[in-house]
Design an enzyme around this catalytic site. Structure first.
Site, mmCIF file in Angstrom:
data_model
loop_
_atom_site.group_PDB
_atom_site.id
_atom_site.type_symbol
_atom_site.label_atom_id
_atom_site.label_comp_id
_atom_site.label_asym_id
_atom_site.label_seq_id
_atom_site.Cartn_x
_atom_site.Cartn_y
_atom_site.Cartn_z
ATOM 1 N N ARG A 276 0.809 -1.222 0.000
ATOM 2 C CA ARG A 276 0.000 0.000 0.000
ATOM 3 C C ARG A 276 0.844 1.276 0.000
ATOM 4 O O ARG A 276 0.548 2.228 -0.717
ATOM 5 C CB ARG A 276 -0.880 -0.013 1.255
ATOM 6 N N ARG B 117 -13.578 -1.199 -0.612
ATOM 7 C CA ARG B 117 -12.993 -0.908 0.697
ATOM 8 C C ARG B 117 -13.945 -0.178 1.657
ATOM 9 O O ARG B 117 -13.995 -0.530 2.834
ATOM 10 C CB ARG B 117 -11.673 -0.142 0.542
ATOM 11 N N TYR C 135 -14.419 -2.361 4.834
ATOM 12 C CA TYR C 135 -13.639 -1.939 6.016
ATOM 13 C C TYR C 135 -14.065 -0.575 6.551
ATOM 14 O O TYR C 135 -13.328 0.027 7.320
ATOM 15 C CB TYR C 135 -12.150 -1.806 5.678
ATOM 16 N N CYS D 155 -26.344 -2.390 -7.288
ATOM 17 C CA CYS D 155 -27.662 -2.626 -6.686
ATOM 18 C C CYS D 155 -27.530 -3.165 -5.273
ATOM 19 O O CYS D 155 -27.861 -4.320 -4.997
ATOM 20 C CB CYS D 155 -28.459 -3.576 -7.563
HETATM 21 N N1 LLP Z 1 3.110 -9.123 3.217
HETATM 22 C C1 LLP Z 1 2.090 -9.943 3.511
HETATM 23 C C2 LLP Z 1 2.381 -11.313 3.931
HETATM 24 C C3 LLP Z 1 0.771 -9.490 3.426
HETATM 25 O O1 LLP Z 1 -0.224 -10.312 3.744
HETATM 26 C C4 LLP Z 1 0.510 -8.169 3.004
HETATM 27 C C5 LLP Z 1 -0.858 -7.675 2.890
HETATM 28 C C6 LLP Z 1 1.597 -7.352 2.682
HETATM 29 C C7 LLP Z 1 2.885 -7.850 2.814
HETATM 30 C C8 LLP Z 1 1.430 -5.945 2.204
HETATM 31 O O2 LLP Z 1 0.826 -5.136 3.142
HETATM 32 P P1 LLP Z 1 0.686 -3.562 2.888
HETATM 33 O O3 LLP Z 1 2.069 -2.958 2.940
HETATM 34 O O4 LLP Z 1 0.081 -3.374 1.537
HETATM 35 O O5 LLP Z 1 -0.188 -3.084 3.966
HETATM 36 N N2 LLP Z 1 -7.290 -5.416 1.245
HETATM 37 C C9 LLP Z 1 -6.879 -4.745 2.452
HETATM 38 C C10 LLP Z 1 -5.419 -4.994 2.746
HETATM 39 C C11 LLP Z 1 -5.075 -6.455 2.838
HETATM 40 C C12 LLP Z 1 -3.608 -6.680 3.087
HETATM 41 C C13 LLP Z 1 -3.257 -8.093 2.881
HETATM 42 N N3 LLP Z 1 -1.873 -8.410 3.092
HETATM 43 C C14 LLP Z 1 -7.202 -3.272 2.320
HETATM 44 O O6 LLP Z 1 -7.785 -2.875 1.322
HETATM 45 O O7 LLP Z 1 -6.907 -2.482 3.229
#
Ligand code: LLP
Length: 466
Positions: free
Chosen positions: A313, A350, A354, A381
């Protein structure tokens, strides 16, 4: 503009407008009051490519990659920054990350295939997942990925036998559920003891997994991994996490004779969604991690492991904006107006999933103060299909363009064809140029993989009741 929840349906006339929300990096406002991204008037992009439209600023993505690599130079040992492809991934971005020298964390055959199709070097790919299929493990072995992050005992056995059949030894890290809570939304917390991810630390399973990996002739134990959550906005979790992981690493070294060669602390750094959000800059995160690992290793007389992180992210999130066109506005006395746009939960789940909040701006009227508080809803819908609740905006008309900031992560990759709505176009913009990097889906795409069984074809299928 983002606002907290509140009741009024209109802002008091004459009240000073709240300060404009900070613009996303790489954006500015033109003399005509239009939002610009990478030097381009976003309304020109809308005219050319239509809406909903996702716009990624290449220079911002690159700057974030460099900030991470630079920040982890603070660590005296070797450091690896792997981009978590799940946040947003396609051929063009894979090429950018390859050029920037990042490693890559993939979680599926699809992400792996995309990386390889873009020429991303397998020696910089790390394969994750809590339920990798035998085929996915075989593909990872076929291409020779750098690491497989083993999540559970089932996978440990599958991978060991697949590697032994080939006469190879696969380098692995073990994913640990350290029993540490990140301060974030429960759906995106992953480190707690009842998480579905990783070997449990408290019950001794993580230690047993290391012993098993050490004894497995198809595996080479390289170290440990933990990812405790996403959209984490401070470093409180770093100290306890590093301590827990180094205690485990030291125990494995002492009792099983396996060196902690690498410690991967996952991703999770948060970004700014709403104007008043804190952020967790790479330098702050890197310093906290480096200090904790250096001190923790010294205290346990451990050599410094390779320190790895997997941001997703925080590399792409603020580099993206989503653009929508306003259609109908429903006004009912006593309620906030519902401003409907041409996208919604199909391209951004999202808010529904969330309760995520966003900064929203009228992209063609950036100089105007807010005139009323509205709910921005989508075109799907479902009553839960809202994109932004209680936001203060100029009085919008059909045809106005709304920009959602920080739209680069976990929106496009979580998009669906719900209601048979095609997925949007994804653009890469850089220094005045724009390129389509993912085409907008067409109506033909929507039926391209549908198949009509013979008994439903042609006349047999129609008019049975006639
Ligand atoms: N490494 C692992 C093992 C992970 O499971 C994740 C994210 C990351 C790295 C990367 O995390 P980041 O730096 O992007 O926070 N769909 C959700 C977020 C799900 C994250 C899943 N794993 C949202 O929209 O907030």
């Amino acid at each position: 503009m983002h606002a907290g929840s509140g009741a009024p349906t209109a802002l008091a006339t004459g009240a000073a407008p709240p300060p404009l929300a900070p613009l996303p990096p790489g954006c500015s406002v033109g003399a005509n009051g239009h939002l610009r991204c990478a030097g381009i008037d976003v309304l020109d992009l809308v005219a050319r490519y239509g809406t909903p439209l996702y716009v990624m600023n290449e220079e911002v993505v690159r700057a974030n990659c460099r900030a991470y690599r630079e920040a982890f130079r603070a660590y005296p040992g070797a450091a690896v920054v792997a981009y978590a492809a799940k946040a947003l991934f396609n051929l063009a971005l894979a090429a950018v990350f390859a050029q920037e020298g990042l490693h890559l964390d993939v979680v599926s055959a699809g992400e792996l295939h995309t990386a390889l199709a873009a020429g991303f070097p397998p020696a910089r790919i790390h394969f994750h997942g809590n339920n990798k299929s035998p085929d996915e493990l075989e593909s990872a072995l076929d291409v020779g990925v750098a690491r497989i992050i083993v999540d559970n005992f089932h996978e440990l056995e599958l991978l060991d036998s697949a590697a032994r059949r080939r006469g190879t030894r696969q380098a692995v890290l073990l994913r640990v559920a350290p029993g540490i809570e990140a301060h974030t939304h429960e759906y995106i917390r992953t480190g707690s003891q009842d998480s579905k991810f990783g070997f449990d630390l408290a019950s001794g399973q993580a230690f047993e997994a290391a012993r098993a990996a050490g004894a497995a002739r198809g595996l080479r134990y390289m170290g440990l991994h933990a990812h405790v959550g996403s959209q984490i906005l401070d470093t409180r979790v770093v100290g306890p996490l590093v301590e827990a992981m180094l205690d485990l690493g030291a125990a494995i070294r002492h009792d099983a004779g396996l060196a902690l060669g690498e410690l991967n602390l996952g991703g999770g750094a948060g970004i700014r969604y709403a104007g008043d959000d804190a952020t967790l800059p790479p330098a702050v995160l890197a310093t906290a991690m480096a200090d904790a690992v250096v001190a923790g290793c010294a205290a346990r007389d451990l050599p410094l492991p390779v320190l790895s992180v997997e941001p997703g992210r925080s590399i792409v999130g603020e580099a993206g904006i989503a653009l929508y066109t306003v259609g109908s506005t429903k006004r009912v006395p006593g309620f906030l107006p519902w401003v409907a746009v041409d996208g919604g939960m199909g391209d951004n789940i999202r808010p529904a999933l969330y309760q995520a909040a966003y900064t929203v701006a009228a992209a063609g009227r950036m100089g105007e103060g807010p005139a009323e508080r509205v709910q921005v809803v989508g075109r799907y819908c479902e009553s839960g299909d809202f994109l932004a609740r209680d936001v203060d905006l100029p009085r919008l008309q059909a045809g106005d363009v709304l920009a959602f900031f920080s739209a680069g992560a976990y929106q496009y990759p979580m998009a669906s064809n719900y209601n048979r709505v095609p997925r949007p176009c994804l653009l890469l913009v850089s220094a005045g140029r724009s390129d389509v990097i993912v085409e907008r889906e067409s109506l033909a795409d929507l039926v391209a993989r549908d198949r009509l069984p013979p008994h439903l074809r042609a006349r047999d299928a129609v008019g049975a009741a006639d």
